[in-house]
Structures are given as C-alpha cells and as structure tokens.
Design a protein around this motif. Sequence first.
Motif, PDB file in Angstrom:
ATOM      1  N   PRO A  76       0.830  -1.207   0.000  1.00 47.68           N
ATOM      2  CA  PRO A  76       0.000   0.000   0.000  1.00 47.68           C
ATOM      3  C   PRO A  76       0.862   1.254   0.000  1.00 47.68           C
ATOM      4  O   PRO A  76       1.961   1.260   0.566  1.00 47.68           O
ATOM      5  CB  PRO A  76      -0.812  -0.131   1.289  1.00 47.68           C
ATOM      6  CG  PRO A  76      -0.021  -1.047   2.156  1.00 47.68           C
ATOM      7  CD  PRO A  76       0.661  -2.004   1.229  1.00 47.68           C
ATOM      8  N   PRO A  77       0.384   2.322  -0.636  1.00 52.60           N
ATOM      9  CA  PRO A  77       1.178   3.560  -0.691  1.00 52.60           C
ATOM     10  C   PRO A  77       1.342   4.164   0.697  1.00 52.60           C
ATOM     11  O   PRO A  77       0.411   4.127   1.512  1.00 52.60           O
ATOM     12  CB  PRO A  77       0.349   4.472  -1.609  1.00 52.60           C
ATOM     13  CG  PRO A  77      -1.046   3.940  -1.511  1.00 52.60           C
ATOM     14  CD  PRO A  77      -0.913   2.465  -1.332  1.00 52.60           C
ATOM     15  N   PRO A  78       2.504   4.719   0.991  1.00 50.21           N
ATOM     16  CA  PRO A  78       2.748   5.304   2.317  1.00 50.21           C
ATOM     17  C   PRO A  78       1.911   6.560   2.569  1.00 50.21           C
ATOM     18  O   PRO A  78       1.588   6.870   3.721  1.00 50.21           O
ATOM     19  CB  PRO A  78       4.239   5.626   2.295  1.00 50.21           C
ATOM     20  CG  PRO A  78       4.592   5.751   0.844  1.00 50.21           C
ATOM     21  CD  PRO A  78       3.710   4.781   0.135  1.00 50.21           C
ATOM     22  N   VAL A  79       1.582   7.292   1.517  1.00 49.35           N
ATOM     23  CA  VAL A  79       0.678   8.449   1.606  1.00 49.35           C
ATOM     24  C   VAL A  79      -0.206   8.427   0.367  1.00 49.35           C
ATOM     25  O   VAL A  79       0.057   7.700  -0.593  1.00 49.35           O
ATOM     26  CB  VAL A  79       1.454   9.790   1.679  1.00 49.35           C
ATOM     27  CG1 VAL A  79       2.290   9.870   2.954  1.00 49.35           C
ATOM     28  CG2 VAL A  79       2.337   9.977   0.452  1.00 49.35           C
ATOM     29  N   SER A  80      -1.251   9.205   0.370  1.00 42.57           N
ATOM     30  CA  SER A  80      -2.164   9.221  -0.770  1.00 42.57           C
ATOM     31  C   SER A  80      -1.503   9.864  -1.986  1.00 42.57           C
ATOM     32  O   SER A  80      -0.588  10.685  -1.865  1.00 42.57           O
ATOM     33  CB  SER A  80      -3.449   9.968  -0.420  1.00 42.57           C
ATOM     34  OG  SER A  80      -3.176  11.303  -0.060  1.00 42.57           O
ATOM     35  N   TYR A  81      -1.975   9.464  -3.165  1.00 38.08           N
ATOM     36  CA  TYR A  81      -1.430   9.986  -4.420  1.00 38.08           C
ATOM     37  C   TYR A  81      -2.541  10.066  -5.452  1.00 38.08           C
ATOM     38  O   TYR A  81      -3.606   9.469  -5.296  1.00 38.08           O
ATOM     39  CB  TYR A  81      -0.302   9.090  -4.936  1.00 38.08           C
ATOM     40  CG  TYR A  81      -0.778   7.738  -5.455  1.00 38.08           C
ATOM     41  CD1 TYR A  81      -1.212   7.579  -6.779  1.00 38.08           C
ATOM     42  CD2 TYR A  81      -0.825   6.621  -4.623  1.00 38.08           C
ATOM     43  CE1 TYR A  81      -1.670   6.360  -7.246  1.00 38.08           C
ATOM     44  CE2 TYR A  81      -1.278   5.393  -5.079  1.00 38.08           C
ATOM     45  CZ  TYR A  81      -1.701   5.270  -6.404  1.00 38.08           C
ATOM     46  OH  TYR A  81      -2.161   4.066  -6.871  1.00 38.08           O
ATOM     47  N   LEU A  82      -2.270  10.787  -6.546  1.00 37.80           N
ATOM     48  CA  LEU A  82      -3.203  10.858  -7.675  1.00 37.80           C
ATOM     49  C   LEU A  82      -2.402  10.794  -8.965  1.00 37.80           C
ATOM     50  O   LEU A  82      -1.473  11.573  -9.168  1.00 37.80           O
ATOM     51  CB  LEU A  82      -4.013  12.157  -7.634  1.00 37.80           C
ATOM     52  CG  LEU A  82      -5.001  12.374  -8.790  1.00 37.80           C
ATOM     53  CD1 LEU A  82      -6.068  11.280  -8.809  1.00 37.80           C
ATOM     54  CD2 LEU A  82      -5.656  13.746  -8.696  1.00 37.80           C
ATOM     55  N   TRP A  83      -2.760   9.828  -9.805  1.00 44.06           N
ATOM     56  CA  TRP A  83      -2.152   9.707 -11.136  1.00 44.06           C
ATOM     57  C   TRP A  83      -3.017  10.491 -12.114  1.00 44.06           C
ATOM     58  O   TRP A  83      -4.231  10.316 -12.155  1.00 44.06           O
ATOM     59  CB  TRP A  83      -2.079   8.244 -11.548  1.00 44.06           C
ATOM     60  CG  TRP A  83      -1.360   7.992 -12.845  1.00 44.06           C
ATOM     61  CD1 TRP A  83      -1.857   8.205 -14.105  1.00 44.06           C
ATOM     62  CD2 TRP A  83      -0.032   7.475 -13.014  1.00 44.06           C
ATOM     63  NE1 TRP A  83      -0.917   7.867 -15.044  1.00 44.06           N
ATOM     64  CE2 TRP A  83       0.217   7.411 -14.410  1.00 44.06           C
ATOM     65  CE3 TRP A  83       0.956   7.056 -12.133  1.00 44.06           C
ATOM     66  CZ2 TRP A  83       1.425   6.945 -14.916  1.00 44.06           C
ATOM     67  CZ3 TRP A  83       2.164   6.600 -12.645  1.00 44.06           C
ATOM     68  CH2 TRP A  83       2.383   6.544 -14.023  1.00 44.06           C
ATOM     69  N   LEU A  84      -2.382  11.362 -12.890  1.00 44.08           N
ATOM     70  CA  LEU A  84      -3.111  12.181 -13.853  1.00 44.08           C
ATOM     71  C   LEU A  84      -2.536  11.994 -15.248  1.00 44.08           C
ATOM     72  O   LEU A  84      -1.339  11.757 -15.417  1.00 44.08           O
ATOM     73  CB  LEU A  84      -3.047  13.667 -13.484  1.00 44.08           C
ATOM     74  CG  LEU A  84      -3.554  14.048 -12.094  1.00 44.08           C
ATOM     75  CD1 LEU A  84      -2.378  14.185 -11.141  1.00 44.08           C
ATOM     76  CD2 LEU A  84      -4.358  15.347 -12.123  1.00 44.08           C
ATOM     77  N   ALA A  85      -3.394  12.109 -16.237  1.00 42.34           N
ATOM     78  CA  ALA A  85      -2.970  12.087 -17.631  1.00 42.34           C
ATOM     79  C   ALA A  85      -2.991  13.510 -18.163  1.00 42.34           C
ATOM     80  O   ALA A  85      -3.809  14.340 -17.750  1.00 42.34           O
ATOM     81  CB  ALA A  85      -3.898  11.211 -18.469  1.00 42.34           C
ATOM     82  N   CYS A  86      -2.074  13.809 -19.068  1.00 45.21           N
ATOM     83  CA  CYS A  86      -2.117  15.074 -19.785  1.00 45.21           C
ATOM     84  C   CYS A  86      -2.005  14.747 -21.267  1.00 45.21           C
ATOM     85  O   CYS A  86      -2.145  13.588 -21.662  1.00 45.21           O
ATOM     86  CB  CYS A  86      -1.033  16.044 -19.310  1.00 45.21           C
ATOM     87  SG  CYS A  86       0.588  15.316 -19.018  1.00 45.21           S
ATOM     88  N   GLY A  87      -1.796  15.739 -22.112  1.00 45.22           N
ATOM     89  CA  GLY A  87      -1.719  15.468 -23.543  1.00 45.22           C
ATOM     90  C   GLY A  87      -3.026  14.916 -24.078  1.00 45.22           C
ATOM     91  O   GLY A  87      -4.111  15.222 -23.581  1.00 45.22           O
ATOM     92  N   SER A  88      -2.935  14.078 -25.109  1.00 44.94           N
ATOM     93  CA  SER A  88      -4.141  13.585 -25.779  1.00 44.94           C
ATOM     94  C   SER A  88      -4.982  12.700 -24.866  1.00 44.94           C
ATOM     95  O   SER A  88      -6.213  12.706 -24.953  1.00 44.94           O
ATOM     96  CB  SER A  88      -3.756  12.816 -27.048  1.00 44.94           C
ATOM     97  OG  SER A  88      -2.929  11.699 -26.735  1.00 44.94           O
ATOM     98  N   GLN A  89      -4.348  11.938 -23.966  1.00 40.49           N
ATOM     99  CA  GLN A  89      -5.137  11.136 -23.034  1.00 40.49           C
ATOM    100  C   GLN A  89      -5.904  12.043 -22.075  1.00 40.49           C
ATOM    101  O   GLN A  89      -7.070  11.788 -21.775  1.00 40.49           O
ATOM    102  CB  GLN A  89      -4.253  10.167 -22.246  1.00 40.49           C
ATOM    103  CG  GLN A  89      -5.071   9.231 -21.334  1.00 40.49           C
ATOM    104  CD  GLN A  89      -4.221   8.297 -20.488  1.00 40.49           C
ATOM    105  OE1 GLN A  89      -2.987   8.305 -20.582  1.00 40.49           O
ATOM    106  NE2 GLN A  89      -4.853   7.501 -19.645  1.00 40.49           N
TER     107      GLN A  89
END
Length: 606
Positions: free
Chosen positions: A329-342
């Motif tokens: 499990p991740p040690p702290v919270s995170y957010l994966w984001l897409a940029c560009g065409s995605q």
Amino acid sequence: MPLSAHQRQFLASVHPYDSLSDADLDALAEVCEAKDFAPGENVFVVGEAATSLYIIVAGEVEVTDETDVQISILGPRNSFGERALLRGEEASRTARTTQDTTLIVMPSATFYALIDAHAPVAKFFDRRRPPRSDQKDLATLPVGQLMTRDPVTCAPDTPIRTAAAQMHAKGISSICVSDAQGFRGIVTLRDMTGHVVAGGHDPDAPVSSIMTEHPLTLGPQALVTDVLHLMVERGIGHVPIVEGADLLGIVTQTDLTRAQAMSSADLVGRVAKAADAAEMARATAQIPELLVQLVEAGNRHEVVTRLITDIADTATRRLLTLAEAELGPPPVSYLWLACGSQGRQEQTGVSDQDNCLILSDEMTEAHHHYFAALAKYVSDGLDTCGYFYCPGDMMATNPRWCQPLQVWKDYFRGWIATPNPEAQMLASVMFDLRPIGGDHSLFGNLQETTLAAASKNSIFTAHMISNSLKHQPPLGLLRGLATIRSGEHRNQLDLKHNGVVPVVDLGRVYTLQGHLSPVNTRARLDAAQKAGVLSASGGADLLHAYDLIATTRLDHQAAQIKAGNKPNNYLDPATLSDFERSHLRDAFVVVKTMQSAVGSGKGALG
C-alpha cells in the motif's frame, strides 16, 4: 431545362456522383439545370436562404465570409453551397464569380434526397452526419436515450422494510435515496440481501444506514458506452445519472442487455481483469481494429477518440492496482493524472503517454523510492501496451513530475508569474490534466484556481496566445496546400502538428479567456461559443473545420490499418479528390483566420 448530354457526362465524372447508377444519374440530370454567370456576379450572398447546391463546370468562384474576407477560390469540379444546406440555415458566406462561369444547380430537395438514398454521397458531403438509426451502435447513443427517467426514490429516513416493499411492488433492483438537498445514495437488492437477510440488520432502521453514499455516477452528457465501461471495470450494476445534486435517471445492467457485444467494452473488461501488462497488451493490440470498426460505423471523431482513450484510462488504473499489489500500500495518498491527448480524451491509433503524479503533502524524502517504483511499474506497463514513452519525458517517472501537491501549486504559480518559453510549453501541457486513478481530492480545485489566476494575468495570457500560433495550418501559395518538403514524409501533410494541434492550442486560449473548465478540445470550443468567447458564426466555422480535420485524420489512420500498415498522421493530399482537398484547405483557412483574430487581440470573428 435539364442538363445536356455533355453536362450529364461531366457530372458522371465528378465524385461522388460517379458512384451513382446510370438510372440515378439520368434522374439527377432531369432535375438539375446549368446556368451561366458573368464575371463579378453573386451566386448567393450572406443571409440569403439556402436553396441549391452548385457544381462548377467551367470558370471560377470566390467564396468570402461575412466581413468580405476571402475564404477560398474554387475551380471546375468543385461544389459549394452545401454548408448552409447541411446546417439548415441561411448562407453565412458569399459566392461570387471572378470570370465567365458555368454552374450546375441542384435544388435543395434533390440534394437532401440524394444524401438520404446514397451513403457514399452522404459521407462525402458531411462526415459529421451520424449513421442511420438502424445502423447506429447503441454504444454511442447519449445515455439520456437509454436511462430510466424519474427513477423510484425514497427519503433517507424511510424504513428499510418500506423501501424493500417499494422495490418489490415496482419490480426494480434498486432504489435511489434523495432529500431536499438532492441525490444522497442508492440501495440495491444486493445491499438488502447482504445487510438485512444475511447480516441481520434491523429492517425498521432507516434506509440510509445501508445505502451506498456518493456512488459512482455519470452526467447527462455521457454515452451508453461510458456506463458500460464503468460497470465492467468497477463491477457495479447500477449507475445513477446526475447533474449537480439533481438525479435525472438511472441505467442498470438490464437496460444494457442489447449492448453486451460492444467491442470497446469488451476490451475495457479484458484490460480491467488482466493479470499483468503482457495480458493487457494482448487486448490493447486490438485497438487498431476497433478504430477501423468505429470509423466505418460512421461515429463522430470525438466519440471514437473517447472510446479509445477509455481503454488507456482502464489500463492505467489496472496497472496502478497491480503496482500496489507488488509494492504494498502507498505510504501516503497519491493521484495519477494524464495530460496530452489522453488528458483531453483525444487518443487515436498513434499515442504516446503523458502523465504525472500528485502526492500528498504528508510525504517525506523516504517515500520517494516507493513512488518512483510505482511510476516505473505503470509507465513500463503502458509502454508494453503500446503507449510508448513520451519523447519529451513528460511522465511520472521523471522526478520533476512526481511531486507533492504544494510543489505542483508552486509550479503553476511560477509558470504564470514568469511566462518564459518553457513555462508556456509546460503550462500548455498541464492545462490538459485529467485525474485517472488515486485520491481525486488531491486535484480538488487546483485546476480552477490555476485557471482563475492565469486568466487574470494578461502577460501570461499574451504569452499563451503567442505560443498557440507556433503551429500553423499547412497553407501554401496560390491556394494550395503546403506539404512537408523533405525527408521520410516529403509531399505529405502532418495532420497532427499542422492540423489538429493548432485547434487544440486555440481551445486552450479560449479556456483562459473565458475561464472555462472543459479539457476536451471540442468541448472547449463548444463552451467558448456558448460563453460568448467565440461568436456564433466564428464558433460554428471553427467547430466545422475541426470536425473535418479530425475526421480526415481518423479516416486516414483507418485506411492505413486496413491496408496492413501502422497508422500515422501523415497524409498525401494527392490521395484526396479535388472536392476533399478544397474543403480541407477551407478548414485550414478557417483555423488560420481564427489564429489571426486571436493574435491581433480581436478575439473570434463576428
């Protein structure tokens, strides 16, 4: 007078009429007529009712907009006038002869009948026209056409027993919970069985005690396929359709029975259940085939790219899950984001990966190792699936783009305060951010506050406008198209960097000028028009131009895939008909005109 034998023969040599049978051509020649015009005569003018389609037999016609700016010069074998006919409105342009000219005039009723009866003609004249209702894929229907409107609801304090009785009486598998503040949650038969029958929960307790609060929902602009993808990936059977706090309807698995065989949903399901990146890649390898199917079914370009992007989103989320299973499990919270065409939901058959990580401000130096490993796992997996590494290293594997929230806020503040060339480029990419997986609260109002700050900074906005003009439409001298002069793609058009990208850049500028929230390019143009950043006519022109360019790009990629080749963005204009080249050039002229308007500070054309 009907057309002469010579004129009928001429018409038979012009695409798309060359696809008609002899009998259909004879019938067409009977209702069309040929007219001669002297130099300087108006064929039609701005504001005039649209009555006919015109085909140039000999001579030349100049087309100008409402400000008398030249849009194009058309020669023999070209058509004009279909623009207003297809829109069902008055002419927004003026057509004037520049020399002695002969035109074939086709009445509007004949034009409409021809489009309805002959698919090649319909596709040729208006690629934006949706397929006929008997051919349309259910997957691409707006969700409003399928959802159950005014679903059965109850108040949060309704006893569970009473809610169950309502569901039984109506023969439904769920009940929505609402109060004066709006939609609150949902209770399904599974909830009833699990909590009450099996769990012994008091049936006289309020229904709010077993409801799912804040369930996954979609907005009214969603497509049926969005519902199906959500159900397949998340393993749910009910999706409420909401707008703000208002419950508009609900879609269940029963509603989607007819849509079970949709190929995009099948790929989403396979990706969502894949055990590793290799298994995922076997599913994503079918994306080119899916693109061909979607294009040939007549789907709009923004629908095709959205469905294809859904698969990338699902692959990303699945890889995040697999990464956590391996790394812990991740040690702290995170957010994966897409940029560009995605990020913009505009992926085609050729897509790299552009992504980043926003981490909780609670992270410490010791946590960097975990997130570096997470980023590598996901980016490597995406590359395995065909989403190749970003040439500019705009990926979460780059430590610069894997930072705590406060650092990201500092990034945006710095780019806005000091809009140097690098800042312009980075801000352009980052304005396309879209959360994919993780703790969405980390994104919060970051985009909104950044957009507000950027919009208020006139120097930053001016730099963004300047940056948006770096990619120019491929317009050459003497009314031609400017192709690439040397190298592997000599004599070809780059439909990405000189076609789609200039419109994408304009969309970002309008987003700044109007403080608009959409990320998708077409949605940005539409919002800009509605907000008055773009005038009605200027917005309609740019939307039409973008649709044509983006559709041409997808058609080109689909044709390459069918021929057994890898898709790319380079089109040889010699493969297009005179009509197609003329209209593609018109689209580029519109984009160039809008760039000039933005660059001069005059905004959109009135």
